[in-house]
Design an enzyme around this catalytic site. Structure first.
Site, PDB file in Angstrom:
ATOM      1  N   GLU A  35     -22.577 -22.195  53.226  1.00 58.95           N
ATOM      2  CA  GLU A  35     -22.862 -23.273  54.175  1.00 58.95           C
ATOM      3  C   GLU A  35     -22.131 -24.571  53.837  1.00 58.95           C
ATOM      4  O   GLU A  35     -21.886 -25.385  54.722  1.00 58.95           O
ATOM      5  CB  GLU A  35     -24.373 -23.535  54.253  1.00 58.95           C
ATOM      6  CG  GLU A  35     -25.096 -22.574  55.178  1.00 58.95           C
ATOM      7  CD  GLU A  35     -24.621 -22.663  56.630  1.00 58.95           C
ATOM      8  OE1 GLU A  35     -24.466 -23.785  57.154  1.00 58.95           O
ATOM      9  OE2 GLU A  35     -24.402 -21.610  57.249  1.00 58.95           O
ATOM     10  N   HIS A  37     -18.981 -24.798  52.707  1.00 57.04           N
ATOM     11  CA  HIS A  37     -17.665 -24.659  53.352  1.00 57.04           C
ATOM     12  C   HIS A  37     -17.804 -24.834  54.868  1.00 57.04           C
ATOM     13  O   HIS A  37     -16.991 -25.501  55.497  1.00 57.04           O
ATOM     14  CB  HIS A  37     -17.089 -23.261  53.093  1.00 57.04           C
ATOM     15  CG  HIS A  37     -16.795 -22.939  51.661  1.00 57.04           C
ATOM     16  ND1 HIS A  37     -17.487 -21.984  50.960  1.00 57.04           N
ATOM     17  CD2 HIS A  37     -15.868 -23.429  50.803  1.00 57.04           C
ATOM     18  CE1 HIS A  37     -17.001 -21.887  49.742  1.00 57.04           C
ATOM     19  NE2 HIS A  37     -16.022 -22.757  49.603  1.00 57.04           N
ATOM     20  N   GLN A  61      -4.578 -22.569  39.290  1.00 60.79           N
ATOM     21  CA  GLN A  61      -5.595 -23.542  38.900  1.00 60.79           C
ATOM     22  C   GLN A  61      -6.641 -22.944  37.970  1.00 60.79           C
ATOM     23  O   GLN A  61      -7.612 -23.606  37.613  1.00 60.79           O
ATOM     24  CB  GLN A  61      -6.229 -24.190  40.125  1.00 60.79           C
ATOM     25  CG  GLN A  61      -7.117 -23.280  40.948  1.00 60.79           C
ATOM     26  CD  GLN A  61      -7.518 -23.928  42.257  1.00 60.79           C
ATOM     27  OE1 GLN A  61      -6.708 -24.120  43.144  1.00 60.79           O
ATOM     28  NE2 GLN A  61      -8.792 -24.289  42.377  1.00 60.79           N
ATOM     29  N   VAL A 176     -23.447 -30.110  50.095  1.00 64.59           N
ATOM     30  CA  VAL A 176     -24.483 -29.315  50.768  1.00 64.59           C
ATOM     31  C   VAL A 176     -25.239 -28.547  49.684  1.00 64.59           C
ATOM     32  O   VAL A 176     -24.623 -27.934  48.805  1.00 64.59           O
ATOM     33  CB  VAL A 176     -23.850 -28.350  51.792  1.00 64.59           C
ATOM     34  CG1 VAL A 176     -24.920 -27.489  52.452  1.00 64.59           C
ATOM     35  CG2 VAL A 176     -23.066 -29.142  52.840  1.00 64.59           C
TER      36      VAL A 176
HETATM   37  P1  AMP Z   1     -13.740 -23.928  47.012  1.00 66.85           P
HETATM   38  O1  AMP Z   1     -13.743 -22.738  47.911  1.00 66.85           O
HETATM   39  O2  AMP Z   1     -14.786 -23.902  45.948  1.00 66.85           O
HETATM   40  O3  AMP Z   1     -12.361 -24.272  46.505  1.00 66.85           O
HETATM   41  O4  AMP Z   1     -14.159 -25.157  47.934  1.00 66.85           O
HETATM   42  C1  AMP Z   1     -13.429 -25.457  49.106  1.00 66.85           C
HETATM   43  C2  AMP Z   1     -13.879 -26.808  49.606  1.00 66.85           C
HETATM   44  O5  AMP Z   1     -15.279 -26.762  49.888  1.00 66.85           O
HETATM   45  C3  AMP Z   1     -13.690 -27.932  48.573  1.00 66.85           C
HETATM   46  O6  AMP Z   1     -13.271 -29.117  49.256  1.00 66.85           O
HETATM   47  C4  AMP Z   1     -15.077 -28.082  48.003  1.00 66.85           C
HETATM   48  O7  AMP Z   1     -15.342 -29.372  47.491  1.00 66.85           O
HETATM   49  C5  AMP Z   1     -15.930 -27.810  49.215  1.00 66.85           C
HETATM   50  N1  AMP Z   1     -17.282 -27.407  48.828  1.00 66.85           N
HETATM   51  C6  AMP Z   1     -17.631 -26.365  48.033  1.00 66.85           C
HETATM   52  N2  AMP Z   1     -18.969 -26.333  47.867  1.00 66.85           N
HETATM   53  C7  AMP Z   1     -19.467 -27.387  48.557  1.00 66.85           C
HETATM   54  C8  AMP Z   1     -20.777 -27.900  48.778  1.00 66.85           C
HETATM   55  N3  AMP Z   1     -21.857 -27.334  48.226  1.00 66.85           N
HETATM   56  N4  AMP Z   1     -20.906 -29.004  49.549  1.00 66.85           N
HETATM   57  C9  AMP Z   1     -19.821 -29.599  50.096  1.00 66.85           C
HETATM   58  N5  AMP Z   1     -18.565 -29.155  49.935  1.00 66.85           N
HETATM   59  C10 AMP Z   1     -18.384 -28.064  49.179  1.00 66.85           C
END
Ligand code: AMP
Length: 283
Positions: A35, A37, A61, A176
């Site tokens: 949620e 994402h 990374q 979130v």
């Molecule tokens: P990731 O798939 O972990 O690389 O995250 C992709 C994007 O989603 C990044 O900009 C993260 O900061 C954002 N994101 C991941 N988890 C959350 C969350 N719980 N609340 C808000 N944004 C998130």
């Protein structure tokens, strides 16, 4: 919804939209969507006529011994979720063509990676800045949405976009959370039931710091110790518990202006991060 695997295909689609006067919003992800994402995707859809989401578990990374191999992946489920959200294009780059033999060019920031996660994950933000540069060149978005969950990443992307003159607005989205406060993360899937319960201490520690600052506490070292103690008492192995300037990420000693508290800790073999805004009273 188009599922595209080549940068040139994505660029052709977004250039066509732009030629007709439409704006393009972009959300980069590593997939295994939750949620958090999807909230970014919904925000992106409000910001532009067309939305592109990338899914790429970017190998550069991850450090040696980190979780690149076991990072959770579910492409079919992710595509179904994004289709339901009304996304126009999903970009699925391929690691081999993103980093072909002979690849040797990196985007490196001088200072911002020398804090917080950058200390325990050397090279991580070099990989992040480089892949975002490559994704930005493929998508050529007007606006890109990043979560505050990865607060240092957001600061680094904002800095990079300013420094290298990318014509892209970077929009941060609030974290979130699960109903019990745990920040949503693809890595939460690694946690055992017991670790999952204990991990709520991260947000609890941050909330205690936030509330103390709102009531006039100013001693950052004392608050950092309290956060670290709270996390350690829950069985978490603390990587850092820090209070920093929200833009430079420099450690603060005295909280006499808006600040950010950030924590990282291991529960079993899972490293989790979280953060919160600190606002002193009457400022
Ligand atoms: P990731 O798939 O972990 O690389 O995250 C992709 C994007 O989603 C990044 O900009 C993260 O900061 C954002 N994101 C991941 N988890 C959350 C969350 N719980 N609340 C808000 N944004 C998130």
């Amino acid at each position: 919804m188009d599922v595209l695997r080549e940068a040139a295909q994505v660029r052709a689609a977004t250039r066509q939209w732009r030629a007709s006067g439409a704006r393009i919003a972009f959300v980069p992800t590593m997939g295994y969507l939750h949620e958090g994402h999807l909230a970014l995707v919904r925000r992106a859809r409000q910001l532009a006529e067309h939305t592109v989401v990338s899914i790429f578990v970017n190998p550069t990374q991850f450090g040696p011994g980190e979780d690149f191999e076991r990072y959770p992946r579910d492409e079919a489920r992710d595509l179904a979720l994004l289709e339901r959200e009304g996304v126009d294009v999903v970009y699925l780059p391929d690691a081999g063509s993103s980093y072909p033999a002979g690849y040797e060019t990196w985007v490196v920031l001088e200072r911002l990676p020398g804090h917080l996660c950058g200390l325990s994950r050397p090279g991580h933000f070099r990989g992040v800045a480089t892949v975002c540069t490559k994704l930005f060149h493929a998508v050529e978005p007007d606006v890109a949405v990043f979560g505050e969950k990865d607060y240092q990443q957001l600061a680094i992307i904002r800095r990079m976009v300013r420094d290298l003159d990318f014509p892209i607005d970077i929009v941060g989205h609030p974290i979130v959370r699960e109903p019990d406060g745990l920040a949503m993360s693809s890595r939460n899937a690694y946690l055992s039931a017991d670790e999952r319960k204990r991990a709520t201490a991260l947000y609890a520690a941050l909330c205690e710091a936030r509330d103390a600052v709102a009531q006039g506490a100013v001693d950052a070292a004392q608050l950092c110790r309290a956060m670290a103690d709270r996390i350690a008492a829950s069985g978490g192995r603390v990587d850092y518990a820090s209070i920093v300037d929200p833009d430079t990420l420099d450690d603060l000693q005295h909280i006499d202006r808006p600040a950010r508290a950030l924590v990282a800790a291991w529960y079993g073999t899972t490293r989790l991060i979280d953060n919160i805004a600190l606002q002193p009273p009457n400022i």
